[in-house]
Write a protein that holds these residues in place. Structure first.
Motif, PDB file in Angstrom:
ATOM      1  N   MET A  26       0.826  -1.187   0.000  1.00  0.00           N
ATOM      2  CA  MET A  26       0.000   0.000   0.000  1.00  0.00           C
ATOM      3  C   MET A  26       0.881   1.266   0.000  1.00  0.00           C
ATOM      4  O   MET A  26       0.584   2.224  -0.700  1.00  0.00           O
ATOM      5  CB  MET A  26      -0.925  -0.043   1.220  1.00  0.00           C
ATOM      6  CG  MET A  26      -1.898   1.053   1.256  1.00  0.00           C
ATOM      7  SD  MET A  26      -3.022   0.873  -0.134  1.00  0.00           S
ATOM      8  CE  MET A  26      -4.140   2.151   0.151  1.00  0.00           C
ATOM      9  N   THR A  27       1.929   1.234   0.798  1.00  0.00           N
ATOM     10  CA  THR A  27       2.829   2.382   0.869  1.00  0.00           C
ATOM     11  C   THR A  27       3.489   2.628  -0.477  1.00  0.00           C
ATOM     12  O   THR A  27       3.638   3.776  -0.911  1.00  0.00           O
ATOM     13  CB  THR A  27       3.908   2.140   1.950  1.00  0.00           C
ATOM     14  OG1 THR A  27       3.252   1.892   3.189  1.00  0.00           O
ATOM     15  CG2 THR A  27       4.822   3.322   2.079  1.00  0.00           C
ATOM     16  N   LEU A  28       3.889   1.555  -1.131  1.00  0.00           N
ATOM     17  CA  LEU A  28       4.517   1.679  -2.441  1.00  0.00           C
ATOM     18  C   LEU A  28       3.555   2.289  -3.453  1.00  0.00           C
ATOM     19  O   LEU A  28       3.942   3.148  -4.257  1.00  0.00           O
ATOM     20  CB  LEU A  28       5.005   0.311  -2.910  1.00  0.00           C
ATOM     21  CG  LEU A  28       5.807   0.292  -4.191  1.00  0.00           C
ATOM     22  CD1 LEU A  28       7.074   1.105  -4.043  1.00  0.00           C
ATOM     23  CD2 LEU A  28       6.154  -1.139  -4.555  1.00  0.00           C
ATOM     24  N   LEU A  29       2.316   1.875  -3.417  1.00  0.00           N
ATOM     25  CA  LEU A  29       1.315   2.402  -4.347  1.00  0.00           C
ATOM     26  C   LEU A  29       1.068   3.884  -4.095  1.00  0.00           C
ATOM     27  O   LEU A  29       1.020   4.681  -5.044  1.00  0.00           O
ATOM     28  CB  LEU A  29       0.012   1.616  -4.207  1.00  0.00           C
ATOM     29  CG  LEU A  29      -1.121   2.041  -5.130  1.00  0.00           C
ATOM     30  CD1 LEU A  29      -0.728   1.824  -6.586  1.00  0.00           C
ATOM     31  CD2 LEU A  29      -2.381   1.277  -4.791  1.00  0.00           C
ATOM     32  N   VAL A  30       0.960   4.282  -2.847  1.00  0.00           N
ATOM     33  CA  VAL A  30       0.751   5.694  -2.506  1.00  0.00           C
ATOM     34  C   VAL A  30       1.953   6.531  -2.940  1.00  0.00           C
ATOM     35  O   VAL A  30       1.808   7.623  -3.492  1.00  0.00           O
ATOM     36  CB  VAL A  30       0.467   5.862  -1.002  1.00  0.00           C
ATOM     37  CG1 VAL A  30       0.483   7.319  -0.590  1.00  0.00           C
ATOM     38  CG2 VAL A  30      -0.861   5.227  -0.645  1.00  0.00           C
ATOM     39  N   SER A  31       3.148   5.999  -2.725  1.00  0.00           N
ATOM     40  CA  SER A  31       4.363   6.713  -3.144  1.00  0.00           C
ATOM     41  C   SER A  31       4.420   6.868  -4.657  1.00  0.00           C
ATOM     42  O   SER A  31       4.808   7.925  -5.162  1.00  0.00           O
ATOM     43  CB  SER A  31       5.608   5.967  -2.660  1.00  0.00           C
ATOM     44  OG  SER A  31       5.623   5.895  -1.267  1.00  0.00           O
ATOM     45  N   ALA A  32       4.053   5.817  -5.373  1.00  0.00           N
ATOM     46  CA  ALA A  32       4.066   5.880  -6.838  1.00  0.00           C
ATOM     47  C   ALA A  32       3.071   6.912  -7.344  1.00  0.00           C
ATOM     48  O   ALA A  32       3.381   7.695  -8.248  1.00  0.00           O
ATOM     49  CB  ALA A  32       3.765   4.508  -7.421  1.00  0.00           C
ATOM     50  N   VAL A  33       1.886   6.937  -6.775  1.00  0.00           N
ATOM     51  CA  VAL A  33       0.865   7.901  -7.196  1.00  0.00           C
ATOM     52  C   VAL A  33       1.319   9.328  -6.881  1.00  0.00           C
ATOM     53  O   VAL A  33       1.169  10.241  -7.700  1.00  0.00           O
ATOM     54  CB  VAL A  33      -0.492   7.582  -6.534  1.00  0.00           C
ATOM     55  CG1 VAL A  33      -1.492   8.714  -6.726  1.00  0.00           C
ATOM     56  CG2 VAL A  33      -1.050   6.283  -7.083  1.00  0.00           C
ATOM     57  N   ALA A  34       1.908   9.527  -5.700  1.00  0.00           N
ATOM     58  CA  ALA A  34       2.382  10.861  -5.325  1.00  0.00           C
ATOM     59  C   ALA A  34       3.509  11.326  -6.247  1.00  0.00           C
ATOM     60  O   ALA A  34       3.529  12.482  -6.688  1.00  0.00           O
ATOM     61  CB  ALA A  34       2.856  10.853  -3.873  1.00  0.00           C
ATOM     62  N   THR A  35       4.430  10.441  -6.559  1.00  0.00           N
ATOM     63  CA  THR A  35       5.538  10.798  -7.446  1.00  0.00           C
ATOM     64  C   THR A  35       5.025  11.116  -8.845  1.00  0.00           C
ATOM     65  O   THR A  35       5.431  12.111  -9.453  1.00  0.00           O
ATOM     66  CB  THR A  35       6.556   9.645  -7.508  1.00  0.00           C
ATOM     67  OG1 THR A  35       7.005   9.369  -6.196  1.00  0.00           O
ATOM     68  CG2 THR A  35       7.724   9.988  -8.380  1.00  0.00           C
ATOM     69  N   TYR A  36       4.142  10.291  -9.352  1.00  0.00           N
ATOM     70  CA  TYR A  36       3.580  10.528 -10.687  1.00  0.00           C
ATOM     71  C   TYR A  36       2.803  11.836 -10.717  1.00  0.00           C
ATOM     72  O   TYR A  36       2.933  12.629 -11.661  1.00  0.00           O
ATOM     73  CB  TYR A  36       2.682   9.358 -11.091  1.00  0.00           C
ATOM     74  CG  TYR A  36       2.134   9.485 -12.482  1.00  0.00           C
ATOM     75  CD1 TYR A  36       2.944   9.246 -13.582  1.00  0.00           C
ATOM     76  CD2 TYR A  36       0.822   9.878 -12.696  1.00  0.00           C
ATOM     77  CE1 TYR A  36       2.442   9.387 -14.872  1.00  0.00           C
ATOM     78  CE2 TYR A  36       0.320  10.014 -13.976  1.00  0.00           C
ATOM     79  CZ  TYR A  36       1.131   9.764 -15.052  1.00  0.00           C
ATOM     80  OH  TYR A  36       0.639   9.901 -16.321  1.00  0.00           O
ATOM     81  N   GLY A  37       2.008  12.075  -9.701  1.00  0.00           N
ATOM     82  CA  GLY A  37       1.244  13.321  -9.628  1.00  0.00           C
ATOM     83  C   GLY A  37       2.143  14.541  -9.588  1.00  0.00           C
ATOM     84  O   GLY A  37       1.881  15.548 -10.266  1.00  0.00           O
ATOM     85  N   LEU A  38       3.209  14.478  -8.828  1.00  0.00           N
ATOM     86  CA  LEU A  38       4.143  15.588  -8.752  1.00  0.00           C
ATOM     87  C   LEU A  38       4.803  15.846 -10.102  1.00  0.00           C
ATOM     88  O   LEU A  38       4.956  16.996 -10.522  1.00  0.00           O
ATOM     89  CB  LEU A  38       5.205  15.298  -7.689  1.00  0.00           C
ATOM     90  CG  LEU A  38       6.201  16.404  -7.407  1.00  0.00           C
ATOM     91  CD1 LEU A  38       5.496  17.640  -6.885  1.00  0.00           C
ATOM     92  CD2 LEU A  38       7.230  15.927  -6.404  1.00  0.00           C
TER      93      LEU A  38
END
Length: 101
Positions: free
Chosen positions: A1-13
């Protein structure tokens, strides 16, 4: 879950920075530094691979192949000023050292 949230945050940024702040709208000081960003990131990756997270690794065949490939890439990059040739030289030298050792 943490990895998915990090990926979404990085992509969004990334998307926000690319769409809202295009390179031609950046200040001149930042635009002059953009060509140096990729080599600096690559140098950081090489430094981490060379030194590691604990300290210098013991010399061995893997270290020899890495150092030989790094030296070959440096010489080819210095002489050719072409971004693809140093990578090819490093891979060729690493393969040769690995086969011979």
């Amino acid at each position: 879950m943490t990895l998915l949230v990090s990926a979404v945050a990085t992509y969004g940024l990334r998307v926000v920075l690319i769409t809202l702040v295009p390179a031609h709208r950046l200040p001149a000081v930042l635009r002059r530094g953009l060509p140096h960003l990729a080599p600096a990131a690559l140098a950081g990756l090489v430094a981490v691979a060379l030194v590691g997270h604990v300290g210098p690794a013991a010399p061995g065949p893997d270290r020899l192949a890495f150092l030989a490939a790094l030296a070959a890439a440096g010489v080819v990059a210095w002489r050719s000023r072409n971004p693809a040739l140093p990578v090819l030289a490093a891979v060729a030298v690493a393969i040769v050292v690995e086969v011979l050792s």
